[in-house]
Design a protein around this motif. Structure first.
Motif, PDB file in Angstrom:
ATOM      1  N   GLN A 112       0.821  -1.221   0.000  1.00 46.71           N
ATOM      2  CA  GLN A 112       0.000   0.000   0.000  1.00 46.71           C
ATOM      3  C   GLN A 112       0.857   1.274   0.000  1.00 46.71           C
ATOM      4  N   HIS A 113       2.170   1.125   0.026  1.00 47.44           N
ATOM      5  CA  HIS A 113       3.029   2.312   0.170  1.00 47.44           C
ATOM      6  C   HIS A 113       2.799   3.356  -0.928  1.00 47.44           C
ATOM      7  N   ARG A 114       2.723   4.593  -0.513  1.00 46.82           N
ATOM      8  CA  ARG A 114       2.796   5.749  -1.425  1.00 46.82           C
ATOM      9  C   ARG A 114       3.595   6.826  -0.706  1.00 46.82           C
ATOM     10  N   SER A 115       4.390   7.582  -1.434  1.00 44.70           N
ATOM     11  CA  SER A 115       5.060   8.728  -0.815  1.00 44.70           C
ATOM     12  C   SER A 115       4.011   9.774  -0.478  1.00 44.70           C
ATOM     13  N   ILE A 116       4.162  10.379   0.691  1.00 46.08           N
ATOM     14  CA  ILE A 116       3.225  11.423   1.141  1.00 46.08           C
ATOM     15  C   ILE A 116       3.967  12.756   1.180  1.00 46.08           C
ATOM     16  N   ARG A 117       3.359  13.754   0.553  1.00 48.40           N
ATOM     17  CA  ARG A 117       4.013  15.066   0.460  1.00 48.40           C
ATOM     18  C   ARG A 117       3.165  16.179   1.064  1.00 48.40           C
ATOM     19  N   ARG A 118       1.982  15.821   1.604  1.00 47.72           N
ATOM     20  CA  ARG A 118       1.152  16.828   2.295  1.00 47.72           C
ATOM     21  C   ARG A 118       0.744  16.254   3.650  1.00 47.72           C
ATOM     22  N   GLY A 156      13.318  23.503  -3.694  1.00 48.27           N
ATOM     23  CA  GLY A 156      11.998  24.076  -3.390  1.00 48.27           C
ATOM     24  C   GLY A 156      10.968  23.028  -2.985  1.00 48.27           C
ATOM     25  N   GLN A 157      11.396  22.023  -2.234  1.00 50.64           N
ATOM     26  CA  GLN A 157      10.466  20.975  -1.774  1.00 50.64           C
ATOM     27  C   GLN A 157       9.886  21.413  -0.415  1.00 50.64           C
ATOM     28  N   MET A 158       8.719  22.089  -0.500  1.00 53.04           N
ATOM     29  CA  MET A 158       8.178  22.762   0.686  1.00 53.04           C
ATOM     30  C   MET A 158       7.747  21.802   1.785  1.00 53.04           C
ATOM     31  N   TYR A 159       7.464  20.536   1.411  1.00 52.59           N
ATOM     32  CA  TYR A 159       7.022  19.590   2.456  1.00 52.59           C
ATOM     33  C   TYR A 159       8.135  19.309   3.469  1.00 52.59           C
ATOM     34  N   ILE A 160       9.362  19.676   3.138  1.00 55.13           N
ATOM     35  CA  ILE A 160      10.437  19.544   4.137  1.00 55.13           C
ATOM     36  C   ILE A 160      10.142  20.478   5.317  1.00 55.13           C
ATOM     37  N   CYS A 167       5.363   9.138   4.653  1.00 53.71           N
ATOM     38  CA  CYS A 167       6.784   9.468   4.528  1.00 53.71           C
ATOM     39  C   CYS A 167       7.121   9.874   3.101  1.00 53.71           C
ATOM     40  N   CYS A 168       8.140  10.687   2.974  1.00 56.76           N
ATOM     41  CA  CYS A 168       8.723  10.929   1.647  1.00 56.76           C
ATOM     42  C   CYS A 168      10.233  11.065   1.779  1.00 56.76           C
ATOM     43  N   TYR A 169      10.944  10.182   1.116  1.00 51.72           N
ATOM     44  CA  TYR A 169      12.405  10.310   1.064  1.00 51.72           C
ATOM     45  C   TYR A 169      12.759  11.584   0.315  1.00 51.72           C
ATOM     46  N   ILE A 170      13.870  12.196   0.676  1.00 50.37           N
ATOM     47  CA  ILE A 170      14.328  13.397  -0.025  1.00 50.37           C
ATOM     48  C   ILE A 170      15.776  13.213  -0.467  1.00 50.37           C
ATOM     49  N   GLY A 171      15.932  12.672  -1.691  1.00 53.92           N
ATOM     50  CA  GLY A 171      17.275  12.563  -2.275  1.00 53.92           C
ATOM     51  C   GLY A 171      17.772  13.927  -2.714  1.00 53.92           C
ATOM     52  N   GLY A 172      16.843  14.884  -2.814  1.00 53.27           N
ATOM     53  CA  GLY A 172      17.184  16.252  -3.240  1.00 53.27           C
ATOM     54  C   GLY A 172      18.228  16.915  -2.352  1.00 53.27           C
ATOM     55  N   ILE A 173      18.444  16.392  -1.144  1.00 50.07           N
ATOM     56  CA  ILE A 173      19.493  17.005  -0.311  1.00 50.07           C
ATOM     57  C   ILE A 173      20.879  16.783  -0.924  1.00 50.07           C
ATOM     58  N   VAL A 208      22.908  10.681   2.996  1.00 49.63           N
ATOM     59  CA  VAL A 208      22.417   9.888   1.860  1.00 49.63           C
ATOM     60  C   VAL A 208      21.076  10.421   1.362  1.00 49.63           C
ATOM     61  N   PHE A 209      20.157  10.654   2.290  1.00 50.29           N
ATOM     62  CA  PHE A 209      18.865  11.248   1.925  1.00 50.29           C
ATOM     63  C   PHE A 209      18.196  11.798   3.174  1.00 50.29           C
ATOM     64  N   GLY A 210      17.188  12.638   2.940  1.00 53.86           N
ATOM     65  CA  GLY A 210      16.336  13.085   4.037  1.00 53.86           C
ATOM     66  C   GLY A 210      15.054  12.262   4.024  1.00 53.86           C
ATOM     67  N   ARG A 256      -1.726   4.777  -5.722  1.00 54.04           N
ATOM     68  CA  ARG A 256      -0.434   4.066  -5.718  1.00 54.04           C
ATOM     69  C   ARG A 256       0.232   4.184  -7.082  1.00 54.04           C
ATOM     70  N   LYS A 257       1.548   4.344  -7.064  1.00 50.78           N
ATOM     71  CA  LYS A 257       2.280   4.512  -8.324  1.00 50.78           C
ATOM     72  C   LYS A 257       2.623   3.137  -8.883  1.00 50.78           C
ATOM     73  N   PRO A 258       2.266   2.866 -10.132  1.00 49.78           N
ATOM     74  CA  PRO A 258       2.468   1.508 -10.657  1.00 49.78           C
ATOM     75  C   PRO A 258       3.945   1.114 -10.709  1.00 49.78           C
ATOM     76  N   ARG A 259       4.206  -0.120 -10.380  1.00 48.18           N
ATOM     77  CA  ARG A 259       5.563  -0.663 -10.437  1.00 48.18           C
ATOM     78  C   ARG A 259       5.712  -1.547 -11.680  1.00 48.18           C
ATOM     79  N   LEU A 260       6.965  -1.791 -12.053  1.00 49.88           N
ATOM     80  CA  LEU A 260       7.255  -2.685 -13.189  1.00 49.88           C
ATOM     81  C   LEU A 260       6.569  -4.033 -12.977  1.00 49.88           C
TER      82      LEU A 260
HETATM   83  C1  LIG Z   1      16.376   7.569  -2.143  1.00 52.56           C
HETATM   84  C2  LIG Z   1      15.100   8.267  -2.565  1.00 52.56           C
HETATM   85  C3  LIG Z   1      15.121   9.627  -2.784  1.00 52.56           C
HETATM   86  C4  LIG Z   1      13.935  10.306  -3.099  1.00 52.56           C
HETATM   87  N1  LIG Z   1      13.965  11.661  -3.229  1.00 52.56           N
HETATM   88  C5  LIG Z   1      12.803  12.329  -3.406  1.00 52.56           C
HETATM   89  C6  LIG Z   1      12.794  13.749  -3.397  1.00 52.56           C
HETATM   90  O1  LIG Z   1      13.832  14.415  -3.269  1.00 52.56           O
HETATM   91  N2  LIG Z   1      11.595  14.372  -3.529  1.00 52.56           N
HETATM   92  C7  LIG Z   1      10.421  13.686  -3.664  1.00 52.56           C
HETATM   93  O2  LIG Z   1       9.370  14.328  -3.754  1.00 52.56           O
HETATM   94  N3  LIG Z   1      10.406  12.341  -3.692  1.00 52.56           N
HETATM   95  C8  LIG Z   1      11.558  11.648  -3.548  1.00 52.56           C
HETATM   96  N4  LIG Z   1      11.554  10.279  -3.512  1.00 52.56           N
HETATM   97  C9  LIG Z   1      10.287   9.553  -3.650  1.00 52.56           C
HETATM   98  C10 LIG Z   1      10.182   8.897  -5.026  1.00 52.56           C
HETATM   99  O3  LIG Z   1       9.932   9.885  -5.994  1.00 52.56           O
HETATM  100  C11 LIG Z   1       9.039   7.882  -4.961  1.00 52.56           C
HETATM  101  O4  LIG Z   1       9.345   6.883  -4.012  1.00 52.56           O
HETATM  102  C12 LIG Z   1       8.805   7.221  -6.322  1.00 52.56           C
HETATM  103  O5  LIG Z   1       8.403   8.156  -7.284  1.00 52.56           O
HETATM  104  C13 LIG Z   1       7.737   6.138  -6.216  1.00 52.56           C
HETATM  105  O6  LIG Z   1       6.550   6.698  -5.686  1.00 52.56           O
HETATM  106  P1  LIG Z   1       5.882   6.118  -4.362  1.00 52.56           P
HETATM  107  O7  LIG Z   1       6.898   6.190  -3.244  1.00 52.56           O
HETATM  108  O8  LIG Z   1       4.693   7.016  -4.085  1.00 52.56           O
HETATM  109  O9  LIG Z   1       5.469   4.726  -4.642  1.00 52.56           O
HETATM  110  C14 LIG Z   1      12.721   9.584  -3.241  1.00 52.56           C
HETATM  111  C15 LIG Z   1      12.730   8.196  -3.045  1.00 52.56           C
HETATM  112  C16 LIG Z   1      13.890   7.551  -2.709  1.00 52.56           C
HETATM  113  C17 LIG Z   1      13.869   6.052  -2.474  1.00 52.56           C
END
Ligand SMILES: Cc1cc2nc3c(=O)[nH]c(=O)nc-3n(C[C@H](O)[C@H](O)[C@H](O)COP(=O)(O)O)c2cc1C
Length: 249
Positions: A12-18, A68-72, A133-139, A159-161, A173-177
């Motif tokens: 069920q995972h999805r990244s959350i940004r709000r 400019g990732q305001m959710y941080i 949660c949302c990972y932030i590789g943008g750091i 490594v990431f935020g 949910r974002k489709p996977r391969l």
């Molecule tokens: C290491 C890593 C870095 C990521 N960096 C960012 C980021 O900087 N900003 C962002 O909005 N999402 C970031 N994401 C989230 C991915 O965009 C997201 O996991 C991917 O598009 C799949 O979407 P889902 O997590 O909703 O299934 C990152 C994910 C990972 C694993």
């Protein structure tokens, strides 16, 4: 929780940004970090440090440097996960007669793998507690600035935020391969062999983006990978890692 519930949670995972403005109880946060620490760790190196960024001005600077990732700024918590061999180097130096070297590429790989495993345990534990949660590789857009903002010594790599908080959205949910394009038996199978399935997947991803962006974005997965390879080179990374004392050998 039963096994089937755990696999459902994972799928069920999805990244959350709000996020809502509900804070995360300190006891829960500690429990999430303890869950991260419980992950497997290469040769017991435990080469991970987590920095909880609470200062609002620091949060603002992170949001800006990440593009400019305001959710941080709006997430209840923002954590920076660091691959950390500094602690290991220091502790080893106290007990060894000879000079020990922590700059091997293999040690860097192990520390980064440890960091990802730790963080993903945190994410799963957080999602099991109804957090998003949302990972932030943008750091990694500006590792020098992150290093100075967080006073990181050598042998520490951010490594990431990770943004964490109670979700204020419920994205699709974002489709996977397709499974058969990533799981092979006894030998590698190339993307050439799986062209028909990946073509179909490209269509699904394009449709997903059209739905998600109300028609503004129409991109297949293959197109997104081409764009990513074109734009996200971070050509300063090798030099930065060497400055931090990593991958010298
Ligand atoms: C290491 C890593 C870095 C990521 N960096 C960012 C980021 O900087 N900003 C962002 O909005 N999402 C970031 N994401 C989230 C991915 O965009 C997201 O996991 C991917 O598009 C799949 O979407 P889902 O997590 O909703 O299934 C990152 C994910 C990972 C694993």
């Amino acid at each position: 929780m039963y096994i089937s519930q755990i696999t459902e949670l994972l799928k069920q995972h999805r990244s959350i940004r709000r996020f809502t403005d509900k804070p995360i109880e300190p006891a829960l946060l500690n429990d999430l970090i303890a869950s991260g620490q419980a992950a497997s760790t290469s040769s017991y190196i435990q080469a991970v440090s987590v920095i909880q960024v609470s200062d609002l001005e620091l949060r603002r600077q992170f949001a800006e440097l990440a593009g400019g990732q305001m959710y941080i700024e709006t997430a209840a918590e923002f954590l920076v996960f660091c691959a950390d061999l500094n602690r290991n180097a220091h502790r080893s130096s106290l007990v060894a007669d000879e000079e020990l070297d922590f700059s091997w590429t293999e040690q860097f790989v192990a520390a980064v793998v440890d960091t990802a495993l730790f963080a993903q345990n945190v994410v799963v534990a957080a999602e099991a507690n109804k957090l998003g949660c949302c990972y932030i590789g943008g750091i990694r857009n500006n590792p020098d600035l992150v290093t100075s903002l967080l006073a990181l010594p050598t042998l520490v790599f951010p490594v990431f935020g990770l943004c964490l908080g109670y979700p204020d959205q419920s994205p699709e949910r974002k489709p996977r391969l397709p499974l058969e394009t990533v799981l092979y038996r006894d030998r590698y199978q190339s993307a050439v062999e799986h062209a028909p399935e990946i073509d179909t997947y490209d269509t699904h991803v394009r449709e997903y983006y059209v739905r998600r962006s109300q028609g503004k974005l129409t991109m297949s997965w293959s197109e997104q990978m081409a764009k990513q390879a074109r734009t996200q080179t971070r050509d300063f990374m090798q030099e930065y890692l060497k400055k931090q004392g990593f991958v010298l050998k």
